[in-house]
Design a protein around this motif. Structure first.
Motif, PDB file in Angstrom:
ATOM      1  N   ILE A 142       0.842  -1.197   0.000  1.00 59.61           N
ATOM      2  CA  ILE A 142       0.000   0.000   0.000  1.00 59.61           C
ATOM      3  C   ILE A 142       0.879   1.250   0.000  1.00 59.61           C
ATOM      4  O   ILE A 142       0.535   2.269  -0.579  1.00 59.61           O
ATOM      5  N   LEU A 143       2.042   1.163   0.608  1.00 60.24           N
ATOM      6  CA  LEU A 143       2.961   2.298   0.669  1.00 60.24           C
ATOM      7  C   LEU A 143       3.533   2.632  -0.700  1.00 60.24           C
ATOM      8  O   LEU A 143       3.477   3.766  -1.149  1.00 60.24           O
ATOM      9  N   SER A 144       4.049   1.643  -1.372  1.00 58.66           N
ATOM     10  CA  SER A 144       4.679   1.915  -2.661  1.00 58.66           C
ATOM     11  C   SER A 144       3.654   2.223  -3.742  1.00 58.66           C
ATOM     12  O   SER A 144       3.908   2.992  -4.657  1.00 58.66           O
ATOM     13  N   SER A 145       2.465   1.643  -3.629  1.00 58.69           N
ATOM     14  CA  SER A 145       1.465   1.812  -4.676  1.00 58.69           C
ATOM     15  C   SER A 145       0.581   3.032  -4.473  1.00 58.69           C
ATOM     16  O   SER A 145       0.155   3.657  -5.428  1.00 58.69           O
ATOM     17  N   SER A 146       0.266   3.355  -3.247  1.00 56.86           N
ATOM     18  CA  SER A 146      -0.767   4.364  -2.969  1.00 56.86           C
ATOM     19  C   SER A 146      -0.228   5.501  -2.111  1.00 56.86           C
ATOM     20  O   SER A 146      -0.855   5.912  -1.138  1.00 56.86           O
ATOM     21  N   SER A 147       0.897   6.038  -2.481  1.00 54.09           N
ATOM     22  CA  SER A 147       1.544   7.063  -1.659  1.00 54.09           C
ATOM     23  C   SER A 147       0.791   8.391  -1.645  1.00 54.09           C
ATOM     24  O   SER A 147       1.072   9.245  -0.820  1.00 54.09           O
ATOM     25  N   SER A 148      -0.198   8.579  -2.522  1.00 54.09           N
ATOM     26  CA  SER A 148      -0.979   9.817  -2.534  1.00 54.09           C
ATOM     27  C   SER A 148      -2.271   9.700  -1.723  1.00 54.09           C
ATOM     28  O   SER A 148      -3.117  10.582  -1.771  1.00 54.09           O
ATOM     29  N   LEU A 149      -2.401   8.619  -0.960  1.00 54.42           N
ATOM     30  CA  LEU A 149      -3.610   8.364  -0.179  1.00 54.42           C
ATOM     31  C   LEU A 149      -3.863   9.470   0.843  1.00 54.42           C
ATOM     32  O   LEU A 149      -2.986   9.822   1.621  1.00 54.42           O
ATOM     33  N   ILE A 150      -5.079  10.029   0.820  1.00 49.08           N
ATOM     34  CA  ILE A 150      -5.473  11.094   1.741  1.00 49.08           C
ATOM     35  C   ILE A 150      -6.452  10.570   2.786  1.00 49.08           C
ATOM     36  O   ILE A 150      -6.352  10.908   3.957  1.00 49.08           O
ATOM     37  N   ASN A 151      -7.404   9.741   2.358  1.00 46.95           N
ATOM     38  CA  ASN A 151      -8.443   9.212   3.245  1.00 46.95           C
ATOM     39  C   ASN A 151      -8.467   7.697   3.152  1.00 46.95           C
ATOM     40  O   ASN A 151      -8.691   7.144   2.071  1.00 46.95           O
ATOM     41  N   LEU A 152      -8.271   7.043   4.288  1.00 42.96           N
ATOM     42  CA  LEU A 152      -8.313   5.584   4.354  1.00 42.96           C
ATOM     43  C   LEU A 152      -9.280   5.182   5.449  1.00 42.96           C
ATOM     44  O   LEU A 152      -9.058   5.463   6.620  1.00 42.96           O
ATOM     45  N   ASP A 153     -10.388   4.541   5.057  1.00 43.70           N
ATOM     46  CA  ASP A 153     -11.412   4.111   6.005  1.00 43.70           C
ATOM     47  C   ASP A 153     -11.575   2.603   5.913  1.00 43.70           C
ATOM     48  O   ASP A 153     -12.149   2.081   4.956  1.00 43.70           O
ATOM     49  N   LEU A 154     -11.058   1.915   6.916  1.00 44.44           N
ATOM     50  CA  LEU A 154     -11.165   0.461   7.004  1.00 44.44           C
ATOM     51  C   LEU A 154     -11.957   0.060   8.243  1.00 44.44           C
ATOM     52  O   LEU A 154     -11.771  -1.026   8.790  1.00 44.44           O
ATOM     53  N   THR A 155     -12.857   0.933   8.682  1.00 45.31           N
ATOM     54  CA  THR A 155     -13.704   0.667   9.838  1.00 45.31           C
ATOM     55  C   THR A 155     -14.494  -0.625   9.639  1.00 45.31           C
ATOM     56  O   THR A 155     -15.080  -0.834   8.574  1.00 45.31           O
ATOM     57  N   ASN A 156     -14.504  -1.476  10.658  1.00 41.65           N
ATOM     58  CA  ASN A 156     -15.324  -2.687  10.669  1.00 41.65           C
ATOM     59  C   ASN A 156     -15.132  -3.508   9.386  1.00 41.65           C
ATOM     60  O   ASN A 156     -16.092  -3.883   8.722  1.00 41.65           O
ATOM     61  N   SER A 157     -13.864  -3.779   9.060  1.00 37.55           N
ATOM     62  CA  SER A 157     -13.560  -4.542   7.844  1.00 37.55           C
ATOM     63  C   SER A 157     -12.724  -5.791   8.136  1.00 37.55           C
ATOM     64  O   SER A 157     -12.021  -6.284   7.261  1.00 37.55           O
TER      65      SER A 157
END
Length: 192
Positions: A87-102
């Motif tokens: 996720i670091l190398s692929s999605s370095s422009s990530l602003i919002n990450l919501d993994l609630t209840n997943s």
């Protein structure tokens, strides 16, 4: 809408897609890989019943800014899933990450602190354990940190790193096993 069924396994062939909004439906089955959707900016897959997430889901998501998988029982029958390091190398422009209840399990990985564009991180209602990574001190733009209700073990250790987050506005830590004192440096976070 009330879409039912599953997403096609060749979903990643939609190489031009930039926005995916499927919340409010009743989709289920295996979540297909998004590997190679390099133009995808926002993906809202909230509140579905996807049962598995492939190991290569995050690969090639170089434009991704928002991902919400909230409310999906991902790999629940196998004890949950861990965030992959890619996720670091692929999605370095990530602003919002919501993994609630997943069904996220294990510890919060250090590499999340290297996603320095993050403004919102929601990991509540999962089975996370361990301490808050010191690398979070690099998340200077983080305004929302939602980590409540991780059980059965819960997150533990001190919350000292919270005092290093200058943009923090919302902080939820309840129903975990943190200990120690509230750091004095938290008083310098004027937006909290």
């Amino acid at each position: 809408m009330n879409l039912k069924g599953s997403l096609p396994s060749n979903f990643s062939k939609l190489s031009e897609v930039q926005q995916i909004g499927l919340q409010g439906n009743s989709l289920s089955g295996d979540l297909p890989s998004f590997n190679g959707l390099s133009k995808l900016i926002n993906a809202y897959l909230t509140g579905q019943q996807f049962s598995t997430i492939p190991y290569d889901f995050f690969q090639g998501l170089s434009s991704l800014e928002t991902l919400s998988l909230q409310g999906n029982p991902l790999n629940n029958s196998q004890g949950g899933w861990n965030l992959p390091a890619d996720i670091l190398s692929s999605s370095s422009s990530l602003i919002n990450l919501d993994l609630t209840n997943s069904s996220l399990s294990g510890s919060i990985p250090e590499f999340l602190g290297n996603l320095t564009s993050l403004q919102t991180l929601r990991l509540s209602y999962n089975s996370l354990s361990g301490v808050l990574p010191y690398s979070f001190s690099k998340l200077t733009q983080l305004s929302q940190l939602i980590l409540n209700n991780n059980s059965p073990s819960g997150l533990s250790g001190t919350i000292d790193v919270i005092g290093t987050l200058p943009s923090l506005q919302t902080l939820w830590l309840q129903v975990n096993k943190f200990n120690g004192t509230i750091p004095e440096s938290i008083a310098t976070i004027i937006s909290l």
